[in-house]
Design a protein around this motif. Structure first.
Motif, PDB file in Angstrom:
ATOM      1  N   ARG A 145     136.102  -6.448  26.303  1.00  0.00           N
ATOM      2  CA  ARG A 145     137.495  -6.049  26.153  1.00  0.00           C
ATOM      3  C   ARG A 145     138.145  -6.757  24.969  1.00  0.00           C
ATOM      4  O   ARG A 145     138.909  -6.162  24.204  1.00  0.00           O
ATOM      5  CB  ARG A 145     138.253  -6.361  27.455  1.00  0.00           C
ATOM      6  CG  ARG A 145     139.663  -5.745  27.482  1.00  0.00           C
ATOM      7  CD  ARG A 145     140.422  -6.130  28.729  1.00  0.00           C
ATOM      8  NE  ARG A 145     139.663  -5.860  29.948  1.00  0.00           N
ATOM      9  CZ  ARG A 145     139.184  -6.815  30.734  1.00  0.00           C
ATOM     10  NH1 ARG A 145     139.402  -8.089  30.433  1.00  0.00           N
ATOM     11  NH2 ARG A 145     138.510  -6.507  31.821  1.00  0.00           N
ATOM     12  N   ASP A 166     128.041 -14.225  33.119  1.00  0.00           N
ATOM     13  CA  ASP A 166     128.130 -13.426  34.334  1.00  0.00           C
ATOM     14  C   ASP A 166     128.856 -12.113  34.031  1.00  0.00           C
ATOM     15  O   ASP A 166     129.455 -11.944  32.965  1.00  0.00           O
ATOM     16  CB  ASP A 166     128.831 -14.219  35.434  1.00  0.00           C
ATOM     17  CG  ASP A 166     130.221 -14.682  35.018  1.00  0.00           C
ATOM     18  OD1 ASP A 166     130.827 -14.020  34.165  1.00  0.00           O
ATOM     19  OD2 ASP A 166     130.688 -15.716  35.527  1.00  0.00           O
ATOM     20  N   PRO A 167     128.827 -11.119  34.937  1.00  0.00           N
ATOM     21  CA  PRO A 167     129.426  -9.795  34.654  1.00  0.00           C
ATOM     22  C   PRO A 167     130.904  -9.864  34.297  1.00  0.00           C
ATOM     23  O   PRO A 167     131.361  -9.130  33.407  1.00  0.00           O
ATOM     24  CB  PRO A 167     129.192  -9.036  35.973  1.00  0.00           C
ATOM     25  CG  PRO A 167     127.995  -9.689  36.581  1.00  0.00           C
ATOM     26  CD  PRO A 167     128.086 -11.142  36.219  1.00  0.00           C
ATOM     27  N   GLU A 168     131.660 -10.705  34.966  1.00  0.00           N
ATOM     28  CA  GLU A 168     133.092 -10.787  34.657  1.00  0.00           C
ATOM     29  C   GLU A 168     133.316 -11.303  33.235  1.00  0.00           C
ATOM     30  O   GLU A 168     134.190 -10.808  32.510  1.00  0.00           O
ATOM     31  CB  GLU A 168     133.781 -11.687  35.668  1.00  0.00           C
ATOM     32  CG  GLU A 168     133.797 -11.132  37.082  1.00  0.00           C
ATOM     33  CD  GLU A 168     134.537 -12.039  38.034  1.00  0.00           C
ATOM     34  OE1 GLU A 168     135.025 -13.098  37.556  1.00  0.00           O
ATOM     35  OE2 GLU A 168     134.641 -11.720  39.227  1.00  0.00           O
ATOM     36  N   MET A 169     132.530 -12.312  32.829  1.00  0.00           N
ATOM     37  CA  MET A 169     132.666 -12.849  31.464  1.00  0.00           C
ATOM     38  C   MET A 169     132.265 -11.799  30.433  1.00  0.00           C
ATOM     39  O   MET A 169     132.884 -11.664  29.377  1.00  0.00           O
ATOM     40  CB  MET A 169     131.813 -14.112  31.317  1.00  0.00           C
ATOM     41  CG  MET A 169     132.282 -15.284  32.165  1.00  0.00           C
ATOM     42  SD  MET A 169     131.184 -16.701  32.050  1.00  0.00           S
ATOM     43  CE  MET A 169     131.366 -17.102  30.314  1.00  0.00           C
ATOM     44  N   GLU A 170     131.198 -11.021  30.737  1.00  0.00           N
ATOM     45  CA  GLU A 170     130.780  -9.979  29.807  1.00  0.00           C
ATOM     46  C   GLU A 170     131.862  -8.922  29.646  1.00  0.00           C
ATOM     47  O   GLU A 170     132.161  -8.469  28.534  1.00  0.00           O
ATOM     48  CB  GLU A 170     129.485  -9.340  30.312  1.00  0.00           C
ATOM     49  CG  GLU A 170     128.266 -10.249  30.208  1.00  0.00           C
ATOM     50  CD  GLU A 170     127.008  -9.562  30.685  1.00  0.00           C
ATOM     51  OE1 GLU A 170     127.119  -8.392  31.134  1.00  0.00           O
ATOM     52  OE2 GLU A 170     125.937 -10.172  30.606  1.00  0.00           O
ATOM     53  N   GLU A 171     132.460  -8.500  30.756  1.00  0.00           N
ATOM     54  CA  GLU A 171     133.508  -7.490  30.690  1.00  0.00           C
ATOM     55  C   GLU A 171     134.717  -7.989  29.909  1.00  0.00           C
ATOM     56  O   GLU A 171     135.291  -7.260  29.079  1.00  0.00           O
ATOM     57  CB  GLU A 171     133.922  -7.111  32.115  1.00  0.00           C
ATOM     58  CG  GLU A 171     134.964  -6.006  32.166  1.00  0.00           C
ATOM     59  CD  GLU A 171     135.363  -5.674  33.594  1.00  0.00           C
ATOM     60  OE1 GLU A 171     136.288  -4.859  33.776  1.00  0.00           O
ATOM     61  OE2 GLU A 171     134.726  -6.240  34.528  1.00  0.00           O
ATOM     62  N   ALA A 172     135.104  -9.246  30.112  1.00  0.00           N
ATOM     63  CA  ALA A 172     136.237  -9.806  29.379  1.00  0.00           C
ATOM     64  C   ALA A 172     135.926  -9.936  27.894  1.00  0.00           C
ATOM     65  O   ALA A 172     136.784  -9.675  27.036  1.00  0.00           O
ATOM     66  CB  ALA A 172     136.608 -11.171  29.970  1.00  0.00           C
TER      67      ALA A 172
END
Length: 414
Positions: free
Chosen positions: A403, A394-400
């Protein structure tokens, strides 16, 4: 790395002078005061370099005193390798093996790999049959196997199996006894020392306890012909084991009591079955002595606990499973182990329950009725996976994850 250390030269002639001085051999070396005699071959070389007349090879051969038939020359003080190997006068590359060596070899193999017993025992027996051809050698074999079986830790069981096999397959049978008879005589010799050994020093006690446990293994594994022609256990060992246990309990210190517990755990069920068939209360008498020791003997707490556990084990029929006919009649009311192998389930609030629970049927049905207990599955490429399972993050996992990768790269650059 290295600097050019060649001096600079002003002209070719000067360079030639340098080379001549650098490689000038100078005056000839002084001859040693005692020089070896010059051979014909050396004279030939000397004459060829000095320009004198050469000696022809034919003349060298003609005047030579060497002979192809001359005996082998061995310098004084030289000891050959063979003289060291065969200094004992034996023939062959290695010293002749002994029965002791062979017994130690196969005992070592069976100690390190007990599972190879079935595949090795026939070869061992054939080799021993070709070796043991006199009564003295047979007695030596019995002694070697007895010593190995009572001195090597955890070898008593394998040693008893070896004794059983050899007692049936060793061909030589002298008038004074075959393998089995000589083995029992050897065990009886140790049996006669029981009253002294049970009160002796720790080392003697340790050897005696090893003998007791080996005798227990021998009773379980040694097969003899009975009067009706069938194979059975040696009855002579049955009475010996009872006397040995009485001797151990007569001096109830910790080592003797531990040995008695080990012996009863090893063959207590078989002993009791045999005594019951003959309508003898011998096991009950032994258990009574154990109870007296627990009450009166000055033994340690751990040993006292071992004795109590042994009495409990005997009361549960030595931990044996009931016969098949009894299992068919078993119910939760008459068999405390009825639900022993049943799985454990959990309710929605985490309360465990098994088939022994009175509300087992209702609770188990609730589990089956829960929609999310067995999630729908589907097969994909021959493998089972959950339907609706997504491989992408999901987008949050991709962003983390991005980073994390950037921080890892920055740390590596530092």
């Amino acid at each position: 790395m290295f600097k050019n250390i060649t001096p600079s030269l002003s002209s070719p002639s000067e360079a030639g002078d340098v080379r001549s001085s650098a490689f000038n051999v100078g005056e000839p070396l002084r001859q040693p005061r005692s020089s070896p005699p010059i051979s014909a071959a050396s004279q030939l070389v000397h004459n060829s370099t000095s320009g004198t007349a050469l000696i022809s090879p034919d003349s060298l051969v003609k005047n030579s005193k060497l002979s192809a038939a001359a005996p082998e020359f061995i310098p004084s003080g030289y000891a050959s390798y063979q003289d060291d190997v065969y200094s004992d006068g034996s023939e062959g590359q290695y010293p002749e093996a002994t029965l002791d060596d062979f017994v130690h070899d196969f005992v070592s193999i069976l100690t390190s790999s007990p599972g190879s017993f079935e595949s090795e025992i026939d070869y061992i027996t054939d080799t021993l049959n070709s070796w043991v051809n006199t009564e003295e050698i047979l007695k030596e074999l019995v002694e070697l196997i007895y010593v190995q079986s009572t001195s090597i830790p955890n070898f008593a069981y394998t040693g008893a199996r070896i004794c059983n096999h050899l007692s049936q397959h060793i061909r030589i049978s002298p008038p004074n006894g075959n393998f089995r008879q000589l083995l029992l005589v050897r065990c009886h010799t140790e049996f006669d020392q029981k009253d002294r050994a049970v009160r002796a020093d720790k080392e003697t006690q340790k050897k005696f306890h090893s003998y007791v446990l080996f005798l227990g293994e021998l009773y379980l594994n040694l097969e003899v012909k009975t009067r009706n022609g069938t194979m059975g256990r040696a009855d002579v060992l049955l009475g010996a084991l009872k006397d040995l246990m009485n001797t151990l309990f007569s001096h109830p210190d910790d080592p003797n009591l531990i040995c008695a517990v080990k012996l009863l755990k090893l063959c207590g069920s078989v002993l009791e079955d045999t005594w019951k068939e003959r309508q003898k209360p011998d096991m009950s008498e032994i258990i009574k002595k154990i109870q007296e020791v627990v009450l009166d003997a000055n033994c340690s707490r751990d040993v006292r606990q071992m004795l109590l556990k042994l009495v409990e084990l005997r009361s549960s029929n030595w931990g044996r499973v009931h016969a098949a006919s009894v299992l068919r009649d078993a119910t939760p009311d008459n068999d405390p182990n009825y639900f022993m192998n049943e799985p454990t389930f959990y309710t929605t609030d985490g309360t465990p329950f098994t088939a022994a629970d009175p509300d087992y049927s209702e609770k188990y049905q609730e589990i089956l009725d829960r929609e999310d207990y067995f999630p729908d599955t589907c097969e994909e490429n021959g493998t089972e996976s959950f339907c609706g399972e997504e491989d992408e993050m999901d987008p949050e996992m991709e962003e983390a994850f991005e980073r994390f990768c950037m921080e890892s790269e920055s740390r590596e650059r530092k």
